[in-house]
Motif scaffolding. Structure first.
Motif, PDB file in Angstrom:
ATOM      1  N   CYS A 229      27.266  35.622   0.519  1.00 17.47           N
ATOM      2  CA  CYS A 229      27.134  36.776  -0.862  1.00 17.47           C
ATOM      3  C   CYS A 229      28.105  37.652  -0.420  1.00 17.47           C
TER       4      CYS A 229
ATOM      5  N   TYR B 241      31.365  39.843   0.039  1.00 14.77           N
ATOM      6  CA  TYR B 241      32.422  40.428  -1.359  1.00 14.77           C
ATOM      7  C   TYR B 241      32.443  41.809  -0.818  1.00 14.77           C
TER       8      TYR B 241
ATOM      9  N   ASP C  29      32.557  37.098  -9.301  1.00 17.31           N
ATOM     10  CA  ASP C  29      33.114  35.804  -9.518  1.00 17.31           C
ATOM     11  C   ASP C  29      33.539  35.227  -7.758  1.00 17.31           C
ATOM     12  N   GLU C  30      34.158  34.425  -7.666  1.00 17.08           N
ATOM     13  CA  GLU C  30      34.870  33.857  -6.076  1.00 17.08           C
ATOM     14  C   GLU C  30      36.392  34.841  -6.916  1.00 17.08           C
ATOM     15  N   GLN C  31      36.652  35.137  -7.777  1.00 17.95           N
ATOM     16  CA  GLN C  31      38.032  36.081  -7.344  1.00 17.95           C
ATOM     17  C   GLN C  31      38.239  37.178  -7.425  1.00 17.95           C
TER      18      GLN C  31
ATOM     19  N   GLU D 204      35.714  31.536   7.019  1.00 17.05           N
ATOM     20  CA  GLU D 204      36.172  30.624   5.657  1.00 17.05           C
ATOM     21  C   GLU D 204      37.361  30.505   6.010  1.00 17.05           C
TER      22      GLU D 204
ATOM     23  N   ARG E  38      28.920  30.375  -1.309  1.00 20.27           N
ATOM     24  CA  ARG E  38      28.788  31.723  -0.780  1.00 20.27           C
ATOM     25  C   ARG E  38      27.687  31.685  -2.092  1.00 20.27           C
TER      26      ARG E  38
ATOM     27  N   ASP F 138      37.717  24.536  -0.889  1.00 18.74           N
ATOM     28  CA  ASP F 138      37.137  25.143  -2.227  1.00 18.74           C
ATOM     29  C   ASP F 138      35.953  26.027  -1.875  1.00 18.74           C
ATOM     30  N   ILE F 139      35.710  26.602  -2.719  1.00 20.61           N
ATOM     31  CA  ILE F 139      34.358  27.960  -2.240  1.00 20.61           C
ATOM     32  C   ILE F 139      33.823  27.970  -3.784  1.00 20.61           C
ATOM     33  N   LEU F 140      32.467  28.503  -3.186  1.00 20.52           N
ATOM     34  CA  LEU F 140      31.696  28.339  -5.048  1.00 20.52           C
ATOM     35  C   LEU F 140      30.735  29.165  -4.985  1.00 20.52           C
ATOM     36  N   ASN F 141      30.020  29.960  -6.050  1.00 19.55           N
ATOM     37  CA  ASN F 141      28.648  30.798  -5.626  1.00 19.55           C
ATOM     38  C   ASN F 141      28.079  30.082  -6.062  1.00 19.55           C
TER      39      ASN F 141
END
Length: 368
Positions: free
Chosen positions: A130, A133, A142-144, A161, A180, A261-264
């Motif tokens: 994280c 960010y 969020d991921e955006q 990444e 993340r 693909d990226i995810l929190n």
């Protein structure tokens, strides 16, 4: 990925890696560990096997930057997928030795990608952070949210990444998840596995645990002038077993992924450092001493996840409260006051939060 598969876990003797190995073994995967033990113990794989009740496919002492060694391990064990944890992970330390962080984290990732390519391995789950960010304009994150890394550790993860994304574009057969996650703490509930870094811990929870058992005198809290409720930094703490489960689910869902693909991974609940100290103090039944010191370079005020994307894509959310995280971490420390240097203890019965004097935090709701 249907049926049992052989998985290489780099950094598999480390904190998150070892717990993920247990999760994989308990779900029928064959698991091979690679670790150079720079921040972990050779005793960890033995404990993984004891907790899971199954043997590992193999355990290798090697550095992920050693491409020749990695290729030999991938070939020897007919590996189907890789979970990549190996790397340096402390924000403060990265400010002091940035080149070491880029060398290990970025260099290790490029070495791994080349070795995977040479051996026809096309599935990867990457341990991200994280911290990418940085000072986010909006919390929860969020991921955006645009990457705004504020320290070499975070920048190294972001670079990794981008490298993985480029590799996926060049080689369409490569599918990858970058997870993340926010701040993993806790331990396996049986007490045999937990966080036991080498030297002085660089993260708050293992430091607090060592204060609680007398290995360290007191905690330093970096800054009390942040724009938060009590002035200390706020983080989204997530149980390491929830993180481990998410890595196993990511493996199972890689066939659905094209490219990266990226995810929190987080709870959506923020906890300040002072709140964490109070909760840990209640858990171990004594007030833990601390000092307020200057802010640490590279830190940010608040990092809290918006975990909605993982819920929508996988139907997955975290299930363990902050009280459980502190209770499990404390159980590991009680059973292993000197860490993995202790003899292997017997698994402990799981006490209730009440018996540990831990406040019930299960009713806390995610921040909006």
């Amino acid at each position: 990925m249907s049926g049992p598969k052989a998985v290489l876990v780099t950094g598999g003797a480390g904190f998150i890696g070892s717990h993920t190995c247990v999760e994989l073994l308990e779900h029928g995967y064959e698991v091979c560990i690679v670790d150079n033990y720079s921040n972990s113990s050779p005793a960890a794989p033995t404990r993984v096997e004891k907790v899971a009740g199954r043997p590992l496919l193999g355990v290798y002492e090697a550095d992920v930057r050693d491409r020749q060694a990695l290729s030999a391990i991938l070939a020897e064990n007919t590996i189907d997928a890789v979970i990549h944890f190996a790397g340096r992970k402390a924000v403060g330390e990265s400010v002091w030795i940035p080149v070491d962080y880029y060398d290990t984290n970025v260099g290790g990732t490029t070495s791994l990608l080349r070795s995977m390519r040479e051996n026809g391995v096309h599935h990867l789950v990457f341990s991200s952070s994280c911290s990418i960010y940085g000072e986010a304009a909006r919390v929860p994150i969020d991921e955006q949210a645009p990457p705004r890394p504020t320290n070499p550790y975070a920048r190294s993860k972001w670079m990794c990444e981008q490298i993985i994304a480029d590799a996926c574009r060049q080689h369409p057969e490569l599918a990858a998840y970058s997870l993340r996650y926010f701040n993993p703490i806790g331990a396996h509930p049986g007490g045999l596995l937990g966080e036991d870094p080498r030297g002085v811990p660089q993260n708050v929870m293992p430091y607090l645990m060592q204060v609680a058992v007398g290995r360290l005198e007191r905690l330093s809290i970096f800054g009390r002038d942040y724009a938060t409720a009590d002035g200390t930094a706020v983080r989204d703490y997530i149980h390491v077993m929830d993180v481990a489960q998410a890595h196993r689910i990511a493996l199972e869902r890689l066939d659905e992924v094209t490219g990266l693909d990226i995810l929190n991974l987080g709870t959506g609940v923020g906890t300040s450092v002072l709140e964490l100290v109070r909760t840990v103090s209640a858990t171990c039944g004594k007030s833990l001493p601390y000092d307020i010191v200057e802010r640490r370079q590279g830190d940010v005020a608040e990092l809290v996840a918006d975990p909605g994307a993982a819920a929508r894509k996988w139907g997955w959310r975290t299930t363990r409260s902050l009280a459980t995280m502190c209770r499990d971490a404390w159980r590991f420390q009680l059973l292993n006051p000197a860490g993995f240097d202790d003899d292997l203890p017997e698994p402990a019965a799981v006490p209730t939060a009440r018996s540990f004097g831990t406040p019930d935090l299960t009713t806390r709701t995610p921040a909006n």
